[in-house]
Design a protein around this motif. Structure first.
Motif, PDB file in Angstrom:
ATOM      1  N   THR A 222       0.904  -1.343   0.405  1.00  0.00           N
ATOM      2  CA  THR A 222       0.033  -0.107  -0.505  1.00  0.00           C
ATOM      3  C   THR A 222       0.975   1.607   0.260  1.00  0.00           C
ATOM      4  N   ALA A 223       1.645   1.444   0.822  1.00  0.00           N
ATOM      5  CA  ALA A 223       2.903   2.211   0.793  1.00  0.00           C
ATOM      6  C   ALA A 223       3.268   2.882  -0.664  1.00  0.00           C
ATOM      7  N   ARG A 224       4.133   2.119  -1.417  1.00  0.00           N
ATOM      8  CA  ARG A 224       4.447   1.481  -2.977  1.00  0.00           C
ATOM      9  C   ARG A 224       3.405   2.170  -3.240  1.00  0.00           C
ATOM     10  N   ALA A 225       2.393   1.688  -3.516  1.00  0.00           N
ATOM     11  CA  ALA A 225       1.045   2.308  -4.459  1.00  0.00           C
ATOM     12  C   ALA A 225       0.552   3.690  -4.271  1.00  0.00           C
ATOM     13  N   SER A 226       1.019   4.271  -2.861  1.00  0.00           N
ATOM     14  CA  SER A 226       0.572   5.233  -2.951  1.00  0.00           C
ATOM     15  C   SER A 226       2.311   6.174  -2.888  1.00  0.00           C
ATOM     16  N   ILE A 227       3.453   5.665  -2.764  1.00  0.00           N
ATOM     17  CA  ILE A 227       4.490   6.367  -3.390  1.00  0.00           C
ATOM     18  C   ILE A 227       4.309   7.352  -5.334  1.00  0.00           C
ATOM     19  N   LEU A 228       3.903   5.762  -5.466  1.00  0.00           N
ATOM     20  CA  LEU A 228       3.782   6.152  -7.610  1.00  0.00           C
ATOM     21  C   LEU A 228       2.513   7.322  -7.500  1.00  0.00           C
ATOM     22  N   GLU A 229       1.779   6.912  -6.703  1.00  0.00           N
ATOM     23  CA  GLU A 229       0.510   7.590  -7.228  1.00  0.00           C
ATOM     24  C   GLU A 229       0.616   9.221  -6.594  1.00  0.00           C
ATOM     25  N   ARG A 230       1.307   9.119  -5.486  1.00  0.00           N
ATOM     26  CA  ARG A 230       1.506  11.114  -4.715  1.00  0.00           C
ATOM     27  C   ARG A 230       3.171  11.545  -5.461  1.00  0.00           C
ATOM     28  N   ILE A 231       3.772  10.751  -5.709  1.00  0.00           N
ATOM     29  CA  ILE A 231       5.261  11.394  -6.446  1.00  0.00           C
ATOM     30  C   ILE A 231       5.806  10.726  -7.508  1.00  0.00           C
ATOM     31  N   VAL A 232       5.855   9.848  -7.760  1.00  0.00           N
ATOM     32  CA  VAL A 232       6.214   9.554  -9.479  1.00  0.00           C
ATOM     33  C   VAL A 232       4.971   9.627 -10.514  1.00  0.00           C
ATOM     34  N   GLU A 233       4.260   9.493 -10.408  1.00  0.00           N
ATOM     35  CA  GLU A 233       2.631   9.947 -11.707  1.00  0.00           C
ATOM     36  C   GLU A 233       3.399  11.438 -11.547  1.00  0.00           C
ATOM     37  N   PRO A 234       2.669  12.113 -10.979  1.00  0.00           N
ATOM     38  CA  PRO A 234       2.613  13.482 -10.651  1.00  0.00           C
ATOM     39  C   PRO A 234       3.664  14.129 -11.812  1.00  0.00           C
ATOM     40  N   LEU A 235       4.973  13.833 -11.226  1.00  0.00           N
ATOM     41  CA  LEU A 235       6.661  13.873 -11.863  1.00  0.00           C
ATOM     42  C   LEU A 235       6.507  13.760 -13.619  1.00  0.00           C
ATOM     43  N   GLU A 236       5.928  12.150 -14.012  1.00  0.00           N
ATOM     44  CA  GLU A 236       5.752  11.604 -15.356  1.00  0.00           C
ATOM     45  C   GLU A 236       4.617  12.493 -15.869  1.00  0.00           C
ATOM     46  N   HIS A 237       4.084  12.922 -15.486  1.00  0.00           N
ATOM     47  CA  HIS A 237       3.233  13.768 -16.144  1.00  0.00           C
ATOM     48  C   HIS A 237       3.064  15.440 -16.137  1.00  0.00           C
ATOM     49  N   ALA A 238       4.474  15.865 -15.364  1.00  0.00           N
ATOM     50  CA  ALA A 238       4.818  17.527 -15.502  1.00  0.00           C
ATOM     51  C   ALA A 238       4.840  17.627 -16.473  1.00  0.00           C
ATOM     52  N   ASN A 239       5.196  18.984 -17.161  1.00  0.00           N
ATOM     53  CA  ASN A 239       5.608  19.734 -18.065  1.00  0.00           C
ATOM     54  C   ASN A 239       7.761  19.274 -17.893  1.00  0.00           C
ATOM     55  N   GLY A 240       8.256  19.039 -18.476  1.00  0.00           N
ATOM     56  CA  GLY A 240       9.624  19.286 -17.998  1.00  0.00           C
ATOM     57  C   GLY A 240      10.130  18.209 -17.284  1.00  0.00           C
ATOM     58  N   PRO A 241      11.429  17.928 -18.103  1.00  0.00           N
ATOM     59  CA  PRO A 241      12.084  16.464 -17.194  1.00  0.00           C
ATOM     60  C   PRO A 241      12.059  16.407 -16.103  1.00  0.00           C
ATOM     61  N   LEU A 242      11.249  16.452 -15.172  1.00  0.00           N
ATOM     62  CA  LEU A 242      11.666  16.335 -13.429  1.00  0.00           C
ATOM     63  C   LEU A 242      12.069  15.514 -12.712  1.00  0.00           C
ATOM     64  N   LEU A 243      11.928  14.376 -13.421  1.00  0.00           N
ATOM     65  CA  LEU A 243      12.076  13.294 -12.543  1.00  0.00           C
ATOM     66  C   LEU A 243      13.726  12.992 -13.281  1.00  0.00           C
ATOM     67  N   GLU A 244      13.997  13.484 -14.243  1.00  0.00           N
ATOM     68  CA  GLU A 244      15.658  12.960 -15.164  1.00  0.00           C
ATOM     69  C   GLU A 244      16.193  14.144 -13.811  1.00  0.00           C
ATOM     70  N   THR A 245      15.760  15.810 -13.517  1.00  0.00           N
ATOM     71  CA  THR A 245      16.105  16.617 -12.598  1.00  0.00           C
ATOM     72  C   THR A 245      16.616  16.119 -11.177  1.00  0.00           C
ATOM     73  N   LEU A 246      15.375  15.197 -11.028  1.00  0.00           N
ATOM     74  CA  LEU A 246      15.497  15.079  -9.248  1.00  0.00           C
ATOM     75  C   LEU A 246      15.919  13.366  -9.035  1.00  0.00           C
ATOM     76  N   ALA A 247      16.833  13.084 -10.327  1.00  0.00           N
ATOM     77  CA  ALA A 247      17.666  12.158 -10.621  1.00  0.00           C
ATOM     78  C   ALA A 247      19.267  12.204 -10.432  1.00  0.00           C
ATOM     79  N   ALA A 248      19.091  13.056 -11.255  1.00  0.00           N
ATOM     80  CA  ALA A 248      20.882  14.047 -11.210  1.00  0.00           C
ATOM     81  C   ALA A 248      20.693  15.029 -10.049  1.00  0.00           C
ATOM     82  N   TYR A 249      19.927  15.689  -9.595  1.00  0.00           N
ATOM     83  CA  TYR A 249      20.648  16.102  -8.754  1.00  0.00           C
ATOM     84  C   TYR A 249      20.867  14.862  -6.496  1.00  0.00           C
ATOM     85  N   LEU A 250      19.847  14.066  -6.477  1.00  0.00           N
ATOM     86  CA  LEU A 250      20.380  13.185  -5.642  1.00  0.00           C
ATOM     87  C   LEU A 250      21.351  12.082  -5.526  1.00  0.00           C
TER      88      LEU A 250
END
Length: 425
Positions: free
Chosen positions: A342-370
């Protein structure tokens, strides 16, 4: 030893005096109390005779009718009862008067036992009238009998009858209190058992059983609901559970308390401030972690809140600096690492999917920064952009997810989210 003078003894007796052991003058007949060794108290009126008993029995119907008239004229709760309950009250009044006559004739403990008097009515009557109402009924019966003593008894026996009524009414009042105390204890034990079953149904997600049980317990169903889980350092006794339940019902309009071994599950409903309500419970829980589940709209969804709180309690060891109380959402990475789907599903729904659907390479930027040690310049070089562009994208990540990558704890949450997202593809 000096010899006694018979003449002097005769002289003293004429003066109402005695020599040797003094004696007291005779007293009028009145009720007296005797107690057998290791036995119940028996209150005995002195000098009850067959004529007085006959007069009392002949006027039982009259006294009952007078009692009912007083109740209808003076007692509002009696007028509000259903017709069937009023008939039972009349039967109880008759039973009380008859029991008094039996006691007056042959004093025994059972004749002033309120349980015997109320036995004439069904047990449900104690749910229709309160202890205060029962004592008011006793008081009116006593007043009616006392008001009619002059008509029932001869002038020289009226005072004796009045005193007997007062003594008897005192014993019945105490006995009635015992009857209601036992009923309250039985009701409390039944409620505690039903409450435990309701919490169990909630954790098993048995919505049908949960709805019927919380309705039986008087759950109002108004306002949001959340579950709180904590631990206890000492065994949970009935007294400790009752104390926690009282505190919970001061914190929220509705409350359920259930013991799960060393864990305590508290469900709160109808609160204004969730964290403030939970903080009121902290003194009754151990010094260990206390986890708040997510707020849900109603008790039917409380199982989801409780399961999240239990998952958080199992995973909170992974975050030794967790606040107290801590929310289950704040423990999403620990819960996911502990295997909570349930926690994994919540993480996907609340963090990963919004970043994937956002305008711009937010996931790539987050990965590069961290993955560059949280360095703006290193991330900018990896992405071939200016550091200000990385800074702008980090602000957008915070706005999109609610977690700030530049914060130590929140950056860890986002880093786990990156890993969960990669593993889900």
């Amino acid at each position: 030893m000096p010899r006694r003078d018979p003449a002097r003894d005769r002289q003293g007796s004429h003066r109402g005096l005695t020599c040797g052991t003094p004696t007291t003058a005779p007293v009028p007949d009145s009720p007296a109390t005797t107690r057998a060794p290791y036995g119940p108290r028996v209150i005995q009126p002195r000098g009850a005779d067959a004529e007085m008993t006959r007069l009392l029995r002949n006027r039982t119907a009259m006294l009952t009718a007078a009692t009912v008239r007083r109740l209808e004229a003076e007692v509002e709760w009696y007028r509000g009862l259903a017709a069937e309950d009023r008939s039972w009250i009349s039967l109880v009044a008759t039973s009380g008067i008859t029991a008094f006559i039996d006691w007056y004739e042959r004093p025994t403990p059972t004749t002033y036992n309120a349980a015997e008097i109320f036995r004439a009515a069904p047990p449900e009557l104690t749910r229709s009238i309160s202890l205060q109402n029962a004592l008011a009924l006793v008081r009116i019966v006593v007043e009616v009998v006392e008001e009619n003593t002059q008509e029932i008894a001869s002038p020289h026996r009226a005072q004796e009858l009045r005193e007997a009524v007062l003594v008897y009414s005192r014993e019945v009042a105490f006995s009635a209190a015992e009857v209601y105390a036992r009923a309250a204890e039985a009701r409390g034990a039944w409620d505690a058992r039903m409450e435990a079953l309701a919490v169990d149904a909630l954790l098993r997600d048995d919505s049908e059983a949960l709805a019927s049980r919380v309705a039986t317990l008087g759950w109002s169903g108004e306002g949001p609901v959340l579950a709180v889980v904590g631990t206890t350092a000492v065994p949970v006794t009935d007294a400790r559970t009752a104390d926690l339940r009282r505190l919970a019902r001061r914190a929220a309009r509705d409350a359920l308390v259930g013991n799960q071994g060393e864990r305590v599950v508290v469900v709160l409903g109808g609160f204004t401030d969730a964290r403030a309500a939970v903080e009121l419970l902290l003194p009754r829980l151990s010094e260990g972690p206390v986890v708040m589940g997510p707020v849900v709209p109603d008790v039917a969804a409380a199982g989801r809140s409780a399961r999240a709180a239990l998952s958080g309690l199992a995973a909170v060891r992974g975050w030794p600096e967790a606040p107290r109380p801590v929310t289950a959402d704040e423990l999403l990475p620990e819960r996911a690492l502990a295997g909570d789907s349930t926690a994994r599903a919540s993480i996907l729904e609340r963090i990963v999917e919004p970043l994937e659907h956002a305008n711009g390479p937010l996931l790539e930027t987050l990965a590069a920064y961290l993955e560059s040690g949280r360095s703006l310049e290193a991330a900018a070089r990896t992405l071939y952009v200016h550091p200000n562009t990385v800074r702008y994208r980090l602000r957008r990540i915070t706005e999109t997810t609610g977690w700030d990558p530049t914060d130590g704890r929140e950056g860890f949450v986002l880093h786990v989210a990156l890993i969960v997202g990669r593993l889900s593809t």
